[in-house]
Design a protein around this motif. Structure first.
Motif, short mmCIF file in Angstrom:
data_model
loop_
_atom_site.label_atom_id
_atom_site.label_comp_id
_atom_site.label_asym_id
_atom_site.label_seq_id
_atom_site.Cartn_x
_atom_site.Cartn_y
_atom_site.Cartn_z
N SER A 1 0.58 -0.91 0.07
CA SER A 1 0.32 -0.36 -0.09
C SER A 1 1.38 1.03 -0.49
O SER A 1 1.44 1.60 0.42
CB SER A 1 -1.27 -0.22 1.05
OG SER A 1 -0.09 -0.27 2.54
N TRP B 1 -2.12 -7.90 -7.84
CA TRP B 1 -2.69 -6.49 -6.29
C TRP B 1 -3.37 -5.74 -7.79
O TRP B 1 -2.26 -5.14 -8.67
CB TRP B 1 -1.60 -6.11 -5.71
CG TRP B 1 -1.54 -5.44 -4.85
CD1 TRP B 1 -1.87 -5.17 -4.24
CD2 TRP B 1 -1.07 -3.91 -5.47
NE1 TRP B 1 -1.49 -3.59 -3.13
CE2 TRP B 1 -0.90 -2.72 -4.37
CE3 TRP B 1 -0.18 -3.73 -6.94
CZ2 TRP B 1 -0.76 -1.98 -4.75
CZ3 TRP B 1 0.32 -2.64 -6.32
CH2 TRP B 1 -0.40 -1.30 -5.71
N GLN C 1 -3.67 -1.27 -7.37
CA GLN C 1 -4.66 0.24 -6.45
C GLN C 1 -5.45 1.42 -7.34
O GLN C 1 -3.90 1.51 -8.39
CB GLN C 1 -3.35 0.69 -5.69
CG GLN C 1 -3.17 -0.59 -4.30
CD GLN C 1 -3.28 1.03 -3.06
OE1 GLN C 1 -2.28 1.86 -2.96
NE2 GLN C 1 -3.28 -0.11 -2.06
N TYR D 1 5.18 2.68 -3.03
CA TYR D 1 4.64 2.05 -1.92
C TYR D 1 5.29 0.95 -1.06
O TYR D 1 6.28 0.60 -1.28
CB TYR D 1 3.75 0.67 -3.19
CG TYR D 1 3.16 1.64 -4.08
CD1 TYR D 1 1.57 1.99 -3.14
CD2 TYR D 1 3.46 2.34 -4.66
CE1 TYR D 1 0.44 3.01 -3.82
CE2 TYR D 1 2.37 3.28 -5.68
CZ TYR D 1 0.53 3.07 -5.18
OH TYR D 1 -0.03 3.90 -5.81
#
Length: 674
Positions: free
Chosen positions: A37, A494, A496, A552
């Motif tokens: 993240s 993944w 984002q 990240y």
């Protein structure tokens, strides 16, 4: 020492001289990628396309951004250490075909090196950002530019330039890293009478050209890719397209035109020619070979072979012996119709007669388009999987010769009629074009020369690639995400949202035992600027530029601010009556001079102004003051008075008004802006 206690840098453009963009770091892997993240972000000063590869050295992140700003940040926290502004005069926007971008820095012996749009090669102290020396690398009276990243080896910094379509002669130069003095120069195109020569093989090069090509420059700029083999002491670089594109205008349609669209190897110390391989002899479709070059050792026919690999615009994936330049294999990695195959006996593509648009007065629908099967966005080679990961495109373009095109210094000179490629206004017809134009992350086996897997995207112009020993492949997307995939299977692990499209490649590094992923985010560049109707919606609506560095790590706790947008309402021009003949002439002039920034059909691509939504065309005087008088020159909107008359500019205004009225007819009334 365990990996977790190390600091691992990303100190070169492609991590190493081989440009593989493959990291040995394994802390972030499939088993914990869901914990990745945002650690920190940093807002960049210019809302333009961001294409740079950051460098990370001893815990400091160095990156360049649009309009030649340099940023030094604490790599773990994002804290600013120093910044540098090259203070480029923004009228230099007229030099760059493809936005005021910069693809990155080079580092060596405590110095950072950057090429500026205005041709300055700048050396900075990496600790302080202080200027150490500045060298002007090209003649400012000619329409060169620099957008690519330099490379450093053997006490020299290597830099090329852009501007082929503006009528220049390409070259690459080597400068002393300590003083900035020129060491050698290699011209990729032969000059005319009295023009300088460098280390190139002039006689054999000139024999492949015909007529008076030098009057139109010839092209062949070295605007991006380079790689270096320390053992062989060879510098490899890719050469761009011809100027004009149309071979009949450039060289009477004769000759291979060395070294256009070629991979060239020279002695890194002297610039002396060693070998070249021309991917597209007699180039006529903007098939540059400036795409990413990767050096690797592969097992071919049960023997190890040191190779250079490239997936250039023309759609074929090439393997060459990097000592000799021998062609080892060439197979299409995307659909190709301009050539049937590459003849392994001669090394030459077998060009289809129907692709030679310059010999006829009818259009030729060619794939790949000028955008290429692969553009500048770097690919990556994984030592773990043996695969090359390509940010590929599927597209086509209708080429039609325009033999009477007059040379210009203010726009591109292609010798092709671009007006026939206008996008349809009817929504269903436009959707068909959109559906036929898309991007993909392509996993390619360079030994077997075949596709292993792909991830298909709804649009093109997706970001460059990073692969890691953690079994991962990272890529940003045009639709506003950073994603990670299983390197062996392509399974998405993944993703984002990033609030903006990403075109740059990610990098990874380690500071104090923590692995980080960083990417320059910021939508834009030549494709979004030119082809607004083909851009796809992002995660939060229409593609919008929000320029940032995003970093990240596992367990990162930062968050991006809520995106701010406003709806722009289409101005009401219904009270203005246009003259159809002026609109038609305005379209032709707009498509020559304006489309590269403001988009086909005046449809903006989410970065520069969508002129249909501008109030400026409502006033004839206001429009003239910008386009003819140049009142916005300090913002990069140069005056066109040297080539366009007031009548020309009024015709463009009427065309833009017509596009406004057409948008309202199909029901479009609002667009988002930042």
């Amino acid at each position: 020492m365990a990996e977790q206690s190390k600091t691992v840098d990303w100190a070169q453009h492609g991590l190493t001289n081989s440009e593989q963009r493959y990291s040995p770091l394994t802390q972030i892997g499939a088993e914990n990628i869901n914990q990745l993240s945002l650690a920190w972000y940093y807002d960049l000063p210019e809302q333009r396309a961001q294409e740079a590869t950051p460098l990370i050295i001893d815990g400091v992140l160095y990156s360049s951004s649009a309009w030649n700003h340099v940023h030094a940040l604490n790599a773990a926290t994002g804290e600013v250490m120093w910044e540098y502004d090259a203070k480029v005069d923004k009228t230099n926007a007229g030099r760059a075909c493809c936005d005021a971008i910069n693809r990155g820095l080079a580092f060596g012996d405590g110095r950072l090196y950057m090429g500026a749009i205005d041709g300055r090669l700048i050396a900075l102290d990496a600790n302080t950002g202080k200027e150490l020396w500045v060298t002007q690398t090209f003649d400012l009276s000619k329409q060169y530019s620099i957008t690519g990243a330099p490379r450093v080896a053997n006490g020299k910094v290597f830099i090329g330039n852009g501007g082929a379509e503006y009528g220049v002669r390409g070259y690459i130069s080597a400068y002393d890293t300590s003083t900035g003095e020129l060491v050698w120069r290699f011209y990729t195109v032969p000059g005319g009478p009295g023009d300088p020569t460098g280390t190139e093989p002039v006689e054999s090069q000139t024999a492949t050209w015909d007529g008076e090509w030098w009057k139109l420059g010839g092209g062949g700029t070295v605007w991006d890719s380079m790689a270096f083999d320390a053992e062989l002491n060879l510098l490899y670089f890719g050469v761009g397209n011809g100027s004009p594109w149309n071979p009949m205008l450039r060289s009477n349609g004769k000759g291979d035109n060395w070294f256009l669209s070629s991979i060239v190897a020279v002695d890194a110390d002297t610039g002396e020619y060693r070998w070249h391989y021309q991917t597209t002899p007699g180039e006529g479709w903007d098939y540059t070979a400036t795409q990413h070059l990767i050096l690797a050792e592969l097992e071919l026919a049960s023997k190890p072979r040191k190779v250079v690999m490239q997936a250039p615009k023309n759609g074929f994936f090439y393997l060459l012996d990097r000592a000799s330049g021998e062609l080892l294999s060439a197979e299409p990695y995307v659909p190709v119709n301009w050539a049937s195959h590459v003849d392994m006996a001669t090394g030459r593509p077998q060009i289809a007669d129907a692709a030679k648009y310059w010999l006829t007065d009818t259009p030729a629908l060619i794939t790949p388009s000028w955008m290429g099967g692969h553009n500048w966005h770097p690919m990556s080679y994984s030592q773990q999987t043996g695969l090359v990961y390509i940010p590929a495109h599927i597209s086509a373009y209708p080429y039609l010769a325009e033999p009477d095109q007059k040379p210009s210094k203010l726009t591109v000179n292609m010798g092709v009629d671009t007006t026939i490629a206008a996008f349809p206004d009817e929504p269903e017809a436009l959707k068909q074009v959109q559906d036929a134009t898309y991007g993909m992350l392509l996993a390619w086996d360079p030994v077997a020369q075949k596709e292993v897997w792909r991830v298909q995207y709804p649009g093109v112009w997706n970001g460059g690639i990073l692969s890691t020993a953690g079994g991962l492949v990272f890529q940003g997307t045009a639709t506003g995400f950073l994603a990670a995939y299983n390197a062996s299977t392509g399974e998405q692990l993944w993703q984002q949202p990033t609030q903006t499209g990403i075109v740059a490649p990610p990098v990874t590094f380690m500071v104090d035992g923590e692995q980080y992923i960083t990417v320059s985010a910021g939508w834009g560049g030549v494709f979004p600027n030119m082809t607004g109707p083909l851009t796809r919606d992002s995660a939060d609506g229409e593609p919008i530029n929000r320029s940032r560095l995003l970093t990240y790590k596992l367990g990162g706790t930062s968050t991006l601010p809520a995106p701010t947008t406003q709806a722009r309402t289409l101005p009401d021009t219904s009270h203005i009556t246009t003259d159809p003949s002026k609109v038609a002439r305005g379209f032709a002039t707009y498509d020559r001079y304006c489309v590269h920034c403001h988009g086909a059909g005046a449809v903006g691509g989410g970065v520069l102004p969508d002129l249909r939504y501008s109030a400026m065309p409502l006033s004839r005087q206001a429009f003239k003051s910008v386009v003819y008088d140049g009142v916005l020159s300090e913002r990069g909107m140069i005056s066109f008075a040297s080539e366009l008359s007031e009548q020309d500019i009024e015709q463009i205004r009427q065309y833009v008004i017509d596009r406004n009225q057409q948008a309202r007819r199909v029901g479009e009334t609002q667009r988002l802006s930042r």
